[in-house]
Scaffold this motif. Structure first.
Motif, PDB file in Angstrom:
ATOM      1  N   UNK A   1      -8.058   5.183   1.873  1.00  0.00           N
ATOM      2  CA  UNK A   1      -8.188   4.511   3.170  1.00  0.00           C
ATOM      3  C   UNK A   1      -9.477   3.716   3.246  1.00  0.00           C
TER       4      UNK A   1
ATOM      5  N   UNK B   1     -16.974   0.636  -7.886  1.00  0.00           N
ATOM      6  CA  UNK B   1     -17.757   0.575  -6.648  1.00  0.00           C
ATOM      7  C   UNK B   1     -19.237   0.725  -6.945  1.00  0.00           C
TER       8      UNK B   1
ATOM      9  N   UNK C   1       0.829  -1.208   0.000  1.00  0.00           N
ATOM     10  CA  UNK C   1       0.000   0.000   0.000  1.00  0.00           C
ATOM     11  C   UNK C   1       0.866   1.261   0.000  1.00  0.00           C
TER      12      UNK C   1
ATOM     13  N   UNK D   1     -11.399   2.577   0.893  1.00  0.00           N
ATOM     14  CA  UNK D   1     -11.600   1.515  -0.091  1.00  0.00           C
ATOM     15  C   UNK D   1     -10.374   0.630  -0.271  1.00  0.00           C
ATOM     16  N   UNK D   2      -9.557   0.583   0.783  1.00  0.00           N
ATOM     17  CA  UNK D   2      -8.399  -0.295   0.780  1.00  0.00           C
ATOM     18  C   UNK D   2      -8.865  -1.735   0.585  1.00  0.00           C
ATOM     19  N   UNK D   3      -9.828  -2.120   1.387  1.00  0.00           N
ATOM     20  CA  UNK D   3     -10.477  -3.418   1.225  1.00  0.00           C
ATOM     21  C   UNK D   3     -11.983  -3.192   1.344  1.00  0.00           C
ATOM     22  N   UNK D   4     -12.740  -4.036   0.706  1.00  0.00           N
ATOM     23  CA  UNK D   4     -14.201  -3.876   0.716  1.00  0.00           C
ATOM     24  C   UNK D   4     -14.842  -5.251   0.880  1.00  0.00           C
ATOM     25  N   UNK D   5     -15.786  -5.334   1.798  1.00  0.00           N
ATOM     26  CA  UNK D   5     -16.575  -6.554   1.927  1.00  0.00           C
ATOM     27  C   UNK D   5     -18.001  -6.261   1.506  1.00  0.00           C
ATOM     28  N   UNK D   6     -18.745  -7.320   1.213  1.00  0.00           N
ATOM     29  CA  UNK D   6     -20.129  -7.147   0.773  1.00  0.00           C
ATOM     30  C   UNK D   6     -20.917  -6.310   1.782  1.00  0.00           C
TER      31      UNK D   6
END
Lengths: 167, 170
Positions: B95, B26, B1, B97-102
Motif C-alpha cells: 500500500x 527504495x 494492482x 509503496x504503490x506509488x512514490x514521489x520524490x
C-alpha cells in the motif's frame, strides 16, 4: 474511469496515430507515465519481454519504474538507476537485474508530454548489449512512433496499467 | 494492482521478490534523494562518510543491494536522520509503496526540522485534541503531532509556514 492509450490488441488503422496522454489522476500526481512500443499489427514484443522476466526481474523492473515515475527531472534519470545513452538523441535506459542478468529497458521521453515509452528490452554484459543492435532498434522505433508509423500502448503489469493510479 | 496482489497471494516467490526488490530499490533511490536534497555530490557524501565516491555510487545502485547495518547507521549520521529498521506487513508495504514521489523520500536534517518544533501545553493545544491524545497514549509519553499546512490550528499559524511539529509533554 480513466481512458487508456491504444492497446496492442487494437486492430483498426487509427491505432497507428499516437494518442495524447489523457489527463488522469496518475498524470496529475506522478511526473511520468509509461508506455511500450507496439508494431503496426498491434503486437508488443516489449510487453512480451517484460511479461517473461523472472519473478525477481519483474519485481525489480516494477520498482525501478515506480521510483522513476516519481522522479520529475530527466536530469535525475541518471546512473546507476537509469542512463541517457550517448550518441543517440533522447534515448535512455532503465537498469535492473533479472536474476543476476543486468537488464535494460531502452526508451525515450515522448511522443507526448509526461510519457516515457520503452522501445526495446535488452541484456547487458561486459559492455555488450543483447541484442547487439539494441540502440539502433530503440532509435528506429522512437522515430517510427514519432512519425506515426508505429504505435505505443500503456505499460501493463499483470494486465493492469502500471504504475497504478495513486490513492 | 488487484491482479498483482492475487499473484503475490498465490506465490511466495513473487511476494518475496517484491519485498527484496523494494528494499534495495527504495534504499538506493532514497540515498540519492537525501544526498541531492542537501546539494551534495557523491564525492561530498563520501567525504562526510569517510569513504570513497565509488562506494557511494555503489550505495545508490539498487543492483548492488549489499549495504551493511553499519553503513546504514553511518548514512543516518551524516544525513542527520533516523534509520527505521523494523519488519512490517507486506500488505502495508504494498500500500505504502504503490506509488512514490520524490517528496516521499526527502527527509530534513534534525536541526532544520527542529526550527518548526513547538512545545505546547494541553490547554493551548485545545481540549478536543488533548482528550484524543490522552486516551490514545499513556501518561508521560512525549507525543509528536505533525500538522500539514492546511490543517494547522489558528494558534499555530503564526509560528511559520509549511509543516509544523508540536511536541506535547504529558
Amino acid at each position: 474511469m480513466r481512458e487508456q492509450m491504444p492497446t496492442r490488441k487494437r486492430k483498426s488503422a487509427d491505432h497507428l496515430t499516437p494518442v495524447p496522454a489523457q489527463p488522469s489522476q496518475n498524470c496529475d500526481i506522478l511526473p511520468w507515465s509509461f508506455a511500450v512500443f507496439a508494431s503496426q499489427a498491434g503486437r508488443s514484443d516489449v510487453q512480451e519481454a517484460l511479461d517473461s522476466l523472472t519473478e525477481y526481474g519483474k519485481a525489480f523492473f516494477e520498482r525501478q519504474v515506480v521510483y522513476l515515475a516519481g522522479t520529475a527531472n530527466r536530469s535525475d534519470w541518471r546512473e546507476p538507476q537509469a542512463k541517457r545513452l550517448r550518441g543517440y538523441t533522447e534515448l535512455y535506459e532503465i537498469r535492473f537485474l533479472d536474476g543476476n542478468k543486468a537488464t535494460r529497458a531502452l526508451g525515450f521521453f515522448g511522443p507526448v508530454p509526461r510519457l516515457f515509452t520503452i522501445t526495446v528490452v535488452a541484456t547487458h554484459k561486459q559492455n555488450v548489449y543483447s541484442p547487439r543492435e539494441a540502440f539502433d532498434i530503440a532509435d528506429r522505433r522512437r522515430k517510427a512512433i514519432c512519425a506515426g508509423d508505429a504505435a505505443y500502448s500503456t505499460l501493463l503489469v499483470d494486465g493492469e496499467e502500471f504504475p497504478p493510479v495513486p490513492e | 494492482m488487484a491482479r498483482s496482489f492475487h499473484r503475490y497471494q498465490s506465490s511466495v516467490e513473487a511476494r518475496q521478490a517484491f519485498v527484496e526488490a523494494e528494499a534495495v530499490t527504495s534504499l538506493a533511490h532514497q540515498i540519492r534523494v537525501l544526498r541531492t536534497q542537501r546539494g551534495w555530490s557523491q564525492a561530498d557524501l563520501a567525504r562526510e562518510m569517510g569513504t570513497t565516491q565509488a562506494a557511494v555510487s555503489r550505495m545508490e545502485d539498487a543492483s548492488y543491494g549489499r549495504i551493511s547495518f553499519k553503513t546504514m547507521l553511518n548514512l543516518a549520521r551524516v544525513f542527520d536522520v533516523a534509520p527505521v529498521m523494523r519488519f512490517m506487513s507486506t500488505i502495508q508495504l504494498l500500500r505504502e509503496r504503490r506509488t512514490v514521489r520524490r517528496a516521499d523520500l526527502e527527509v530534513r536534517p534534525f536541526n532544520e526540522e527542529a526550527k518548526d518544533v513547538v512545545f505546547e501545553t494541553a490547554e493551548r493545544v485545545g481540549s478536543a485534541m488533548a482528550a484524543t491524545l490522552s486516551t490514545s497514549v499513556p501518561d508521560r509519553v512525549h507525543t509528536v503531532v505533525i500538522y500539514p499546512n492546511a490543517d494547522k490550528p489558528a494558534w499555530l499559524t503564526a509560528s511559520g509556514t509549511g509543516t509544523s511539529t508540536v511536541m506535547r509533554v504529558f
